[in-house]
Design a protein around this motif. Structure first.
Motif, PDB file in Angstrom:
ATOM      1  N   THR A 177       0.822  -1.219   0.000  1.00 55.29           N
ATOM      2  CA  THR A 177       0.000   0.000   0.000  1.00 55.29           C
ATOM      3  C   THR A 177       0.850   1.261   0.000  1.00 55.29           C
ATOM      4  OG1 THR A 177      -0.142   0.193   2.423  1.00 55.29           O
ATOM      5  CG2 THR A 177      -1.788  -1.202   1.325  1.00 55.29           C
ATOM      6  N   ALA A 178       2.167   1.107  -0.118  1.00 56.72           N
ATOM      7  CA  ALA A 178       3.102   2.241  -0.057  1.00 56.72           C
ATOM      8  C   ALA A 178       2.912   3.044   1.235  1.00 56.72           C
ATOM      9  CB  ALA A 178       2.927   3.149  -1.274  1.00 56.72           C
ATOM     10  N   GLY A 179       2.518   2.331   2.298  1.00 59.85           N
ATOM     11  CA  GLY A 179       2.365   2.966   3.603  1.00 59.85           C
ATOM     12  C   GLY A 179       1.038   3.659   3.832  1.00 59.85           C
ATOM     13  N   VAL A 180       0.176   3.694   2.811  1.00 59.36           N
ATOM     14  CA  VAL A 180      -1.111   4.392   2.943  1.00 59.36           C
ATOM     15  C   VAL A 180      -2.022   3.701   3.951  1.00 59.36           C
ATOM     16  CG1 VAL A 180      -3.169   5.202   1.692  1.00 59.36           C
ATOM     17  CG2 VAL A 180      -0.935   5.258   0.586  1.00 59.36           C
ATOM     18  N   ASP A 181      -1.816   2.399   4.169  1.00 58.62           N
ATOM     19  CA  ASP A 181      -2.674   1.679   5.114  1.00 58.62           C
ATOM     20  C   ASP A 181      -2.586   2.274   6.517  1.00 58.62           C
ATOM     21  OD1 ASP A 181       0.053   0.431   5.082  1.00 58.62           O
ATOM     22  OD2 ASP A 181      -0.790  -0.759   6.715  1.00 58.62           O
ATOM     23  N   ILE A 182      -1.453   2.885   6.858  1.00 58.54           N
ATOM     24  CA  ILE A 182      -1.322   3.527   8.173  1.00 58.54           C
ATOM     25  C   ILE A 182      -2.304   4.682   8.291  1.00 58.54           C
ATOM     26  CG2 ILE A 182       0.211   4.859   9.678  1.00 58.54           C
ATOM     27  CD1 ILE A 182       2.543   3.227   8.527  1.00 58.54           C
ATOM     28  N   GLN A 183      -2.424   5.482   7.228  1.00 60.66           N
ATOM     29  CA  GLN A 183      -3.363   6.609   7.231  1.00 60.66           C
ATOM     30  C   GLN A 183      -4.805   6.128   7.259  1.00 60.66           C
ATOM     31  OE1 GLN A 183      -2.215   9.652   7.752  1.00 60.66           O
ATOM     32  NE2 GLN A 183      -0.184   8.661   7.759  1.00 60.66           N
ATOM     33  N   TRP A 184      -5.085   5.035   6.554  1.00 58.04           N
ATOM     34  CA  TRP A 184      -6.440   4.467   6.587  1.00 58.04           C
ATOM     35  C   TRP A 184      -6.815   4.076   8.018  1.00 58.04           C
ATOM     36  CZ3 TRP A 184      -5.430   0.492   2.093  1.00 58.04           C
ATOM     37  CH2 TRP A 184      -5.444   1.176   0.864  1.00 58.04           C
ATOM     38  N   ARG A 185      -5.893   3.417   8.711  1.00 54.52           N
ATOM     39  CA  ARG A 185      -6.168   2.990  10.078  1.00 54.52           C
ATOM     40  C   ARG A 185      -6.390   4.196  11.004  1.00 54.52           C
ATOM     41  NH1 ARG A 185      -2.837  -1.207   8.122  1.00 54.52           N
ATOM     42  NH2 ARG A 185      -3.459  -3.284   8.819  1.00 54.52           N
ATOM     43  N   LYS A 186      -5.579   5.227  10.830  1.00 60.68           N
ATOM     44  CA  LYS A 186      -5.728   6.421  11.661  1.00 60.68           C
ATOM     45  C   LYS A 186      -7.079   7.098  11.425  1.00 60.68           C
ATOM     46  CE  LYS A 186      -0.841   7.554  12.333  1.00 60.68           C
ATOM     47  NZ  LYS A 186       0.253   8.526  12.047  1.00 60.68           N
ATOM     48  N   ARG A 234     -14.026  -1.823  -3.771  1.00 50.60           N
ATOM     49  CA  ARG A 234     -13.676  -1.693  -5.190  1.00 50.60           C
ATOM     50  C   ARG A 234     -14.069  -0.316  -5.698  1.00 50.60           C
ATOM     51  NH1 ARG A 234     -15.986  -6.283  -8.664  1.00 50.60           N
ATOM     52  NH2 ARG A 234     -14.214  -5.742 -10.002  1.00 50.60           N
ATOM     53  N   PRO A 235     -13.147   0.423  -6.267  1.00 54.29           N
ATOM     54  CA  PRO A 235     -13.465   1.762  -6.785  1.00 54.29           C
ATOM     55  C   PRO A 235     -14.564   1.706  -7.837  1.00 54.29           C
ATOM     56  CG  PRO A 235     -11.086   1.393  -6.754  1.00 54.29           C
ATOM     57  CD  PRO A 235     -11.728   0.074  -6.471  1.00 54.29           C
ATOM     58  N   LYS A 236     -15.347   2.778  -7.921  1.00 53.46           N
ATOM     59  CA  LYS A 236     -16.456   2.836  -8.874  1.00 53.46           C
ATOM     60  C   LYS A 236     -16.016   3.311 -10.256  1.00 53.46           C
ATOM     61  CE  LYS A 236     -19.439   1.485  -5.833  1.00 53.46           C
ATOM     62  NZ  LYS A 236     -19.881   0.066  -5.892  1.00 53.46           N
ATOM     63  N   GLN A 237     -14.992   4.185 -10.295  1.00 59.19           N
ATOM     64  CA  GLN A 237     -14.537   4.703 -11.587  1.00 59.19           C
ATOM     65  C   GLN A 237     -13.966   3.548 -12.425  1.00 59.19           C
ATOM     66  OE1 GLN A 237     -11.706   5.384 -13.507  1.00 59.19           O
ATOM     67  NE2 GLN A 237     -12.873   6.744 -14.854  1.00 59.19           N
ATOM     68  N   PRO A 238     -14.525   3.283 -13.620  1.00 56.75           N
ATOM     69  CA  PRO A 238     -14.185   2.072 -14.386  1.00 56.75           C
ATOM     70  C   PRO A 238     -12.691   1.863 -14.648  1.00 56.75           C
ATOM     71  CG  PRO A 238     -16.112   3.144 -15.331  1.00 56.75           C
ATOM     72  CD  PRO A 238     -15.593   4.070 -14.274  1.00 56.75           C
ATOM     73  N   LEU A 239     -11.989   2.896 -15.117  1.00 55.73           N
ATOM     74  CA  LEU A 239     -10.576   2.734 -15.456  1.00 55.73           C
ATOM     75  C   LEU A 239      -9.751   2.462 -14.206  1.00 55.73           C
ATOM     76  CD1 LEU A 239      -8.328   2.741 -17.535  1.00 55.73           C
ATOM     77  CD2 LEU A 239      -8.170   5.232 -17.272  1.00 55.73           C
ATOM     78  N   PHE A 240     -10.008   3.232 -13.142  1.00 57.05           N
ATOM     79  CA  PHE A 240      -9.271   3.042 -11.892  1.00 57.05           C
ATOM     80  C   PHE A 240      -9.581   1.674 -11.302  1.00 57.05           C
ATOM     81  CE2 PHE A 240      -8.588   4.249  -7.273  1.00 57.05           C
ATOM     82  CZ  PHE A 240      -7.201   4.248  -7.378  1.00 57.05           C
ATOM     83  N   ARG A 241     -10.824   1.239 -11.450  1.00 56.51           N
ATOM     84  CA  ARG A 241     -11.226  -0.080 -10.952  1.00 56.51           C
ATOM     85  C   ARG A 241     -10.451  -1.186 -11.666  1.00 56.51           C
ATOM     86  NH1 ARG A 241     -17.300  -1.680  -9.360  1.00 56.51           N
ATOM     87  NH2 ARG A 241     -17.051  -3.901  -9.012  1.00 56.51           N
ATOM     88  N   LEU A 257     -12.252   5.892   1.137  1.00 59.01           N
ATOM     89  CA  LEU A 257     -10.889   6.394   1.209  1.00 59.01           C
ATOM     90  C   LEU A 257     -10.129   6.048  -0.060  1.00 59.01           C
ATOM     91  CD1 LEU A 257     -10.010   5.181   4.829  1.00 59.01           C
ATOM     92  CD2 LEU A 257     -11.063   7.353   4.161  1.00 59.01           C
ATOM     93  N   SER A 258      -9.212   6.917  -0.453  1.00 55.07           N
ATOM     94  CA  SER A 258      -8.338   6.670  -1.609  1.00 55.07           C
ATOM     95  C   SER A 258      -9.141   6.251  -2.844  1.00 55.07           C
ATOM     96  CB  SER A 258      -7.281   5.613  -1.268  1.00 55.07           C
ATOM     97  OG  SER A 258      -6.476   6.035  -0.192  1.00 55.07           O
ATOM     98  N   PHE A 259     -10.134   7.062  -3.182  1.00 58.82           N
ATOM     99  CA  PHE A 259     -10.965   6.855  -4.376  1.00 58.82           C
ATOM    100  C   PHE A 259     -11.739   5.540  -4.347  1.00 58.82           C
ATOM    101  CE2 PHE A 259      -7.214   9.364  -5.601  1.00 58.82           C
ATOM    102  CZ  PHE A 259      -7.829  10.556  -5.978  1.00 58.82           C
ATOM    103  N   GLY A 260     -11.990   5.028  -3.135  1.00 56.68           N
ATOM    104  CA  GLY A 260     -12.814   3.829  -3.012  1.00 56.68           C
ATOM    105  C   GLY A 260     -12.053   2.536  -2.861  1.00 56.68           C
ATOM    106  N   ILE A 261     -10.712   2.598  -2.741  1.00 58.75           N
ATOM    107  CA  ILE A 261      -9.932   1.374  -2.521  1.00 58.75           C
ATOM    108  C   ILE A 261     -10.271   0.773  -1.163  1.00 58.75           C
ATOM    109  CG2 ILE A 261      -7.599   0.444  -2.177  1.00 58.75           C
ATOM    110  CD1 ILE A 261      -6.572   2.515  -4.120  1.00 58.75           C
ATOM    111  N   CYS A 262     -10.624   1.645  -0.219  1.00 54.42           N
ATOM    112  CA  CYS A 262     -10.880   1.241   1.149  1.00 54.42           C
ATOM    113  C   CYS A 262     -12.100   2.020   1.653  1.00 54.42           C
ATOM    114  CB  CYS A 262      -9.644   1.558   1.968  1.00 54.42           C
ATOM    115  SG  CYS A 262      -9.597   0.797   3.573  1.00 54.42           S
TER     116      CYS A 262
END
Length: 247
Positions: A42-51, A170-177, A235-240
């Motif tokens: 997650t390149a460390g982003v999971d820490i921010q999600w938890r916070k 799962r993100p809703k935006q088709p390309l990002f998904r 969070l993060s465009f719908g990843i979480c």
């Protein structure tokens, strides 16, 4: 008892063991690399999600908290630091994860504030109306029986208490998904095989996310278990997604 698609998703397709036993076995096998791979993938982003999830409890200032699927106690440790919570009980079905969590607590001298023990959401060995708050981070999709786990957490939560669930979505935006699907279906299992020698565990991550009843569907499941004042934050465009509900 209701059945959900993700209830049937298991780490090892050829195994005759039930989901709960397979998940415990899987986490035992990857425990030694779990924290590293979380940060790496997650390149460390999971820490921010938890916070951000923990901050959802700031308004009620809980003093006694249950952390379900606590793993290596990342959330429990963060919660104590952020909210100055007096006592946190962490439960998990993986002894391998708990052992690493206990090592962390010893090093940080937090054993008076955080206790880890074997347990799972379906059979929580505490009385009714016991906890001020309950947290679950990346754990609900591992429940063998989602509705039973939700009802049991509702039982041990006190009136006025709050449940906070953090889970992949799962993100809703088709390309990002499509990009995310490629990452979780191809890159993640490959990294899991390389660093943890367990491709199945990280393929299961993708499969369980794909099958999980996310968004409003999960809020409906929370409602059916008795939770009120439910809401979600993407969070993060719908990843979480963070899901919250009160009793």
């Amino acid at each position: 008892m209701a059945k959900f698609a993700h209830d049937e998703v298991v780490p090892y397709q050829q195994s005759e063991k039930g989901k709960k036993e397979q998940v415990a076995e899987m986490f035992n096998s990857i425990a030694f690399r779990y924290d590293f791979l979380n940060r790496f993938l997650t390149a460390g982003v999971d820490i921010q999600w938890r916070k951000k999830a923990i901050r959802q409890l700031k308004d009620i200032q809980p003093q006694l908290v249950l952390d379900v699927a606590t793993g290596t106690a990342d959330v429990a440790i963060m919660m104590h630091r952020m909210l100055k919570t007096k006592k946190i009980i962490g439960i998990d079905i993986s002894e391998g994860m708990l052992a690493l969590g206990r090592e962390k607590l010893e090093k940080l001298q937090l054993t008076d504030h955080i206790t880890l023990q074997t347990g799972d959401s379906e059979t929580i060995h505490f009385p009714d109306n016991h906890f001020d708050a309950i947290t679950v981070s990346f754990g609900v999709r591992n429940f063998a029986h989602l509705d039973k786990g939700m009802s049991e957490m509702y039982r041990v939560l006190r009136p006025g208490g709050k449940l906070v669930v953090l889970e992949f979505s799962r993100p809703k935006q088709p390309l990002f998904r499509k990009m995310c699907d490629f990452y979780t279906n191809v890159i993640t299992p490959g990294v899991g095989r390389l660093f943890a020698n367990n491709k199945d565990a990280y393929q299961y991550l993708n499969d369980s996310v794909q099958a999980f009843p996310e968004g409003d569907n999960f809020l409906n499941i929370m409602h059916e278990a008795g939770f009120t004042q439910t809401y979600l934050k993407k969070l993060s465009f719908g990843i979480c997604t963070i899901y919250c509900g009160s009793k």
